[in-house]
Design a protein around this motif. Structure first.
Motif, short mmCIF file in Angstrom:
data_model
loop_
_atom_site.label_atom_id
_atom_site.label_comp_id
_atom_site.label_asym_id
_atom_site.label_seq_id
_atom_site.Cartn_x
_atom_site.Cartn_y
_atom_site.Cartn_z
N GLY A 83 0.41 -1.12 -0.41
CA GLY A 83 -0.17 0.35 -0.26
C GLY A 83 0.92 0.93 0.01
O GLY A 83 0.57 2.05 -0.72
N ALA A 84 1.66 1.16 1.42
CA ALA A 84 2.99 2.56 0.69
C ALA A 84 4.15 2.79 -0.28
O ALA A 84 3.51 3.62 -0.60
CB ALA A 84 4.39 2.22 1.70
N LEU A 85 3.75 1.40 -1.21
CA LEU A 85 4.89 2.10 -2.94
C LEU A 85 3.95 2.19 -2.98
O LEU A 85 4.01 3.30 -4.29
CB LEU A 85 5.35 0.77 -3.11
N ALA A 86 2.29 2.04 -3.27
CA ALA A 86 1.80 2.36 -4.73
C ALA A 86 1.27 3.74 -4.13
O ALA A 86 1.35 4.53 -5.37
CB ALA A 86 0.14 1.21 -4.45
N LEU A 87 0.41 4.47 -2.77
CA LEU A 87 0.28 5.50 -3.01
C LEU A 87 1.65 6.24 -2.86
O LEU A 87 1.62 7.35 -3.58
CB LEU A 87 -0.08 5.50 -1.65
N GLY A 88 2.83 5.77 -2.43
CA GLY A 88 3.53 6.75 -3.00
C GLY A 88 4.56 7.17 -4.41
O GLY A 88 4.83 8.41 -5.14
N ARG A 89 4.03 5.76 -5.04
CA ARG A 89 3.91 6.24 -6.51
C ARG A 89 3.02 7.36 -7.33
O ARG A 89 3.37 8.12 -8.19
CB ARG A 89 3.86 4.88 -6.54
N LEU A 90 2.06 6.84 -6.44
CA LEU A 90 0.27 7.43 -6.73
C LEU A 90 1.09 9.18 -6.80
O LEU A 90 0.19 10.09 -8.33
CB LEU A 90 -0.62 6.87 -6.94
N ALA A 91 1.39 9.15 -6.08
CA ALA A 91 1.43 10.73 -5.12
C ALA A 91 2.33 11.96 -6.36
O ALA A 91 2.59 12.66 -6.60
CB ALA A 91 1.99 10.64 -4.23
N SER A 92 3.97 10.66 -6.72
CA SER A 92 4.50 11.17 -6.97
C SER A 92 4.41 11.23 -8.84
O SER A 92 4.54 12.46 -9.97
CB SER A 92 6.16 10.12 -7.26
N GLY A 93 3.26 10.94 -9.30
CA GLY A 93 2.91 11.33 -10.63
C GLY A 93 1.91 11.63 -10.70
O GLY A 93 2.22 12.67 -11.50
N SER A 94 0.92 11.99 -9.41
CA SER A 94 -0.58 12.87 -9.72
C SER A 94 0.75 14.15 -9.87
O SER A 94 0.47 15.38 -10.17
CB SER A 94 -0.81 12.59 -8.11
N VAL A 95 1.74 14.59 -8.84
CA VAL A 95 2.47 16.15 -9.22
C VAL A 95 2.57 16.21 -10.29
O VAL A 95 2.73 17.19 -10.64
CB VAL A 95 3.92 15.71 -7.89
#
Length: 309
Positions: A39-51
């Motif tokens: 879950g943490a890996l998915a959130l970090g990946r998505l947050a980086s992509g969203s920025v």
């Protein structure tokens, strides 16, 4: 074979970029996944992509997508950007990369079937033949690179990820008729980030303890296989049938084998290489167009589709 129109050529190039970057994600997930939970890996990946995606949206003045496509963006965001990524990260803790690639690659089969049933794309013989060849290659790659028996949990998680991917494409395709690839991708990534916010505590704690290479891998996943690759995917999906663009992803297992060889020191065997050739051959079959097919046959259910305007 007929010559590609500029629009079709750009769509194929976009699909190729997606395939290469998604293949790299399998390798990076394996390394970063040792320091970040699913879950943490998915959130970090998505947050980086969203920025990155929001910055692109603002800098290009693209604006927000129309309200009529919000449902498709929300559904694809929750299923593909959220559920798919968590399930895939979690699955790779139970099964090796080869088995994961095999099971995940049932996704394009589901995409082609759902596209034929619900999007009016039909079931072109050449597309179905190419999918059969490519899936056989994916199976060969997956089985040849399997390090041991897959656990039931790992296989189930891969199936969940593949199903989420297929359904997301089904709802994403109509949205792309009314919004740009950048709008749809940005919206989906932001929605996926919001859906994964319950993992924020894990991400903060694990990021503080993770070594720099793992953190850089997480950011790489967000910028390249997510922000860039999902946008090029959406661009191609807007200009090709769901079945056709889904079939191109069968090249991913072959590329994963090569990348694992180059970056992880895992030397592929002859069987894995043969499977990779089958994957590429299957993709080529889906794109093959004979001279007899030259002409403006543009119905969605046929083998050919209209060149994008």
């Amino acid at each position: 074979m007929t010559e590609l129109s500029p629009g079709r050529g750009r769509a194929l190039l976009a699909a190729a970029v997606t395939v290469v970057l998604w293949a790299s994600a399998f390798v990076v997930i394996r390394t970063a996944g040792t320091d970040f939970s699913p879950g943490a890996l998915a959130l970090g990946r998505l947050a980086s992509g969203s920025v990155v995606l929001v910055a692109l949206l603002l800098s290009t003045g693209t604006g927000l997508p129309p309200r009529s496509v919000l449902r498709g963006i929300i559904v694809s965001g929750v299923l593909w950007f959220g559920l798919y990524m968590v399930a895939l990260n979690w699955a790779e803790q139970y099964v090796d990369a080869g088995t994961a690639a095999l099971v995940i690659n049932t996704g394009p089969v589901l995409i082609a079937l759902l596209g034929g049933l619900f999007l009016g794309e039909g079931f072109p013989k050449r597309l179905m033949a190419g999918i059969a060849v490519a899936f056989t290659g994916a199976a060969v790659v997956g089985l040849s690179s399997s390090e041991g028996p897959a656990t039931v949990a790992g296989v189930v998680l891969c199936v969940v990820a593949a199903a989420a991917w297929a359904v997301a494409v089904l709802v994403q395709k109509p949205a792309l008729a009314h919004a740009s690839a950048l709008q749809v991708t940005t919206g989906g990534c932001v929605v996926g980030t919001i859906a994964c916010l319950p993992f924020a505590g894990q991400l903060i704690g694990e990021a503080a303890a993770a070594p720099l290479p793992a953190t850089l891998g997480l950011v790489y996943l967000g910028v390249f296989p997510t922000a860039i690759a999902f946008t090029t995917w959406a661009y191609a999906l807007a200009r090709m049938t769901a079945g056709q663009v889904g079939a191109t992803t069968y090249a991913v297992p072959a590329l994963v084998v090569v990348m694992s060889w180059l970056f992880l020191g895992e030397v592929p065997g002859p069987t894995a290489l043969a499977g990779g050739v089958l994957c590429l051959a299957g993709v080529a079959i889906t794109r093959w167009r004979t001279r007899a097919c030259r002409g403006p046959a543009a119905r969605p259910g046929g083998d050919l589709e209209a060149d994008p305007v």
